[in-house]
Design a protein around this motif. Sequence first.
Motif, PDB file in Angstrom:
ATOM      1  N   UNK A 184       4.075  44.137   9.593  1.00 59.08           N
ATOM      2  CA  UNK A 184       4.061  44.506   8.224  1.00 59.08           C
ATOM      3  C   UNK A 184       5.406  43.967   7.730  1.00 59.08           C
ATOM      4  N   UNK A 185       5.246  43.799   6.154  1.00 54.50           N
ATOM      5  CA  UNK A 185       6.663  43.548   5.646  1.00 54.50           C
ATOM      6  C   UNK A 185       7.190  44.839   4.907  1.00 54.50           C
ATOM      7  N   UNK A 213       3.064  46.029   2.813  1.00 53.13           N
ATOM      8  CA  UNK A 213       1.777  45.470   3.105  1.00 53.13           C
ATOM      9  C   UNK A 213       1.950  44.900   4.615  1.00 53.13           C
ATOM     10  N   UNK A 214       0.620  45.027   5.456  1.00 48.03           N
ATOM     11  CA  UNK A 214       0.516  44.461   6.563  1.00 48.03           C
ATOM     12  C   UNK A 214       0.252  42.952   6.479  1.00 48.03           C
ATOM     13  N   UNK A 274       6.276  35.705   0.186  1.00 51.44           N
ATOM     14  CA  UNK A 274       5.855  37.086  -0.319  1.00 51.44           C
ATOM     15  C   UNK A 274       7.165  37.901  -0.405  1.00 51.44           C
ATOM     16  N   UNK A 275       8.043  37.663   0.639  1.00 52.64           N
ATOM     17  CA  UNK A 275       9.112  38.690   0.836  1.00 52.64           C
ATOM     18  C   UNK A 275      10.100  38.666  -0.487  1.00 52.64           C
ATOM     19  N   UNK A 309       5.459  50.118  -5.629  1.00 49.37           N
ATOM     20  CA  UNK A 309       4.811  49.564  -4.351  1.00 49.37           C
ATOM     21  C   UNK A 309       3.216  49.257  -4.399  1.00 49.37           C
ATOM     22  N   UNK A 310       2.736  50.595  -4.910  1.00 45.42           N
ATOM     23  CA  UNK A 310       1.245  50.159  -5.048  1.00 45.42           C
ATOM     24  C   UNK A 310       0.773  48.851  -5.894  1.00 45.42           C
ATOM     25  N   UNK A 311       1.478  48.852  -6.837  1.00 43.64           N
ATOM     26  CA  UNK A 311       1.210  47.741  -8.021  1.00 43.64           C
ATOM     27  C   UNK A 311       1.522  46.243  -7.193  1.00 43.64           C
ATOM     28  N   UNK A 312       2.601  46.314  -6.319  1.00 41.96           N
ATOM     29  CA  UNK A 312       3.151  45.044  -5.608  1.00 41.96           C
ATOM     30  C   UNK A 312       2.023  44.777  -4.657  1.00 41.96           C
TER      31      UNK A 312
END
Length: 452
Positions: free
Chosen positions: A257-258, A266-267, A282-283, A296-299
């Motif tokens: 996961x990241x 996120x996985x 992505x990172x 976090x949920x939006x990301x």
Amino acid sequence: MNKKVLVVGFSVTGAACAKYLSGKYDVYLTDSAEQKPEDAPAIDKLKLLNVKFEFGSHSDEFIKDSSFAIISPSIPRDALILKKLEALGIEYFSDIEFCARETAGKKSTKIVLITGTNGKTTTTLLTSHIFETNFNAPACGNVGVSPVEYLNSDPDYLVTEASSYQLNYSKELKPEIAIFTNLTPDHLSWHGGFEEYFEAKAAVFKRMDKTCHAILNFDDETVRKLSCELKTNVHFFALDKAALDTVEGNAYIDCGAIFYSGEKIIDVKDVPIVGNHNLQNVMCSVIAAKIAGIKTDDITGAIKTFKAPAHRCEFIRMLDDTAYYNDSKATNPEASIVAINSFEGKKVVLIAGGRDKNTSLSEFIKSVKERISKVVLIGEATERFMDELYNSGYTNIVHAQSLEEAIDLASLDKPDVVLLSPACASFDMFKNYEERGEAFRRYVLSKKQLVS
């Protein structure tokens, strides 16, 4: 009476700058090339805004008395026009720097700058995609739209891809957030060498202070070492948590996961773009989003809905159990290596070649020998690529006269993946890498399914 300003080069950048400036200045646009018939409609629109044009030369009369000049990124460093501007004491800079100066007093508009050799466009588009969940944050710059186009809309962020050419003409630029994706040799003839190429990109980071944030690739030694010279807030992204001394403010991969600062984002299996290079993209986008205060949920949701940009390891279709990927944007060997390494454990046929940049092929050949079952070569680079591959002991090579023939030859082996990742420029057979990628897409989509 309005001040006179000069725009050098009729291009996407030049046209956007002339349009924006026309409401505030007397705008003069000069281009050493002759006017192209297809540009007439755009020129006529700008003439209605009282923009003055000069094609075929940069005359002293046209240039003189300019308050400043905005330079299109394609203008060579040793161009005569630059020497003329310097002799006349006329300051010149990029459209990105102009935007930074225009927005300097606007707390509502910040710049997120993305540079590096590879991964810039994907990172720019992904960062904009994530930021747009909370802000007005258009992607611009080297992705094809000048940031000047968005100045009148007063965006929260300008998420800006910056090439080394643009940064070379940005002497005061100091973005609030800047990302350095990686560094490999490219555009060396334009800059005069690797050190000059690196410095064109690094200089913007060295100007940043404690009000800014630099996001650096820990896995790239040259980029990592740059951190020792910086006086700004530094954040790293790395493929392995163990590589980092601390995780605070950094992004990394752990347990599939990241993570960011110990928080799971996120996985890896849920990231829709392939390859370790895209995990790095992505990172660094995650770090930028966290700096901007995005939840976090939006990301996570934005990453899951992101689609790879065209011509960058872009999945086209499955055909007879073979996946076809268009990586036409890979115009140097280093970019192709990144794509090749994205398909570990797969049987991959590589289509490569085009106009040779004459850079070293040693690392490219190493990756080919480790991961590619067959190479199909096209274009002017065929002879050198074939000779160096044969000399290395790699012999499963065929030559095609056209891209369509190359696709057919690659498909004969029924591989897991057919990958167009040319490691060369496109100009021997196509107008640009986009046209090459579109030709690949069009022909692959036209092929008939044989297995029912």
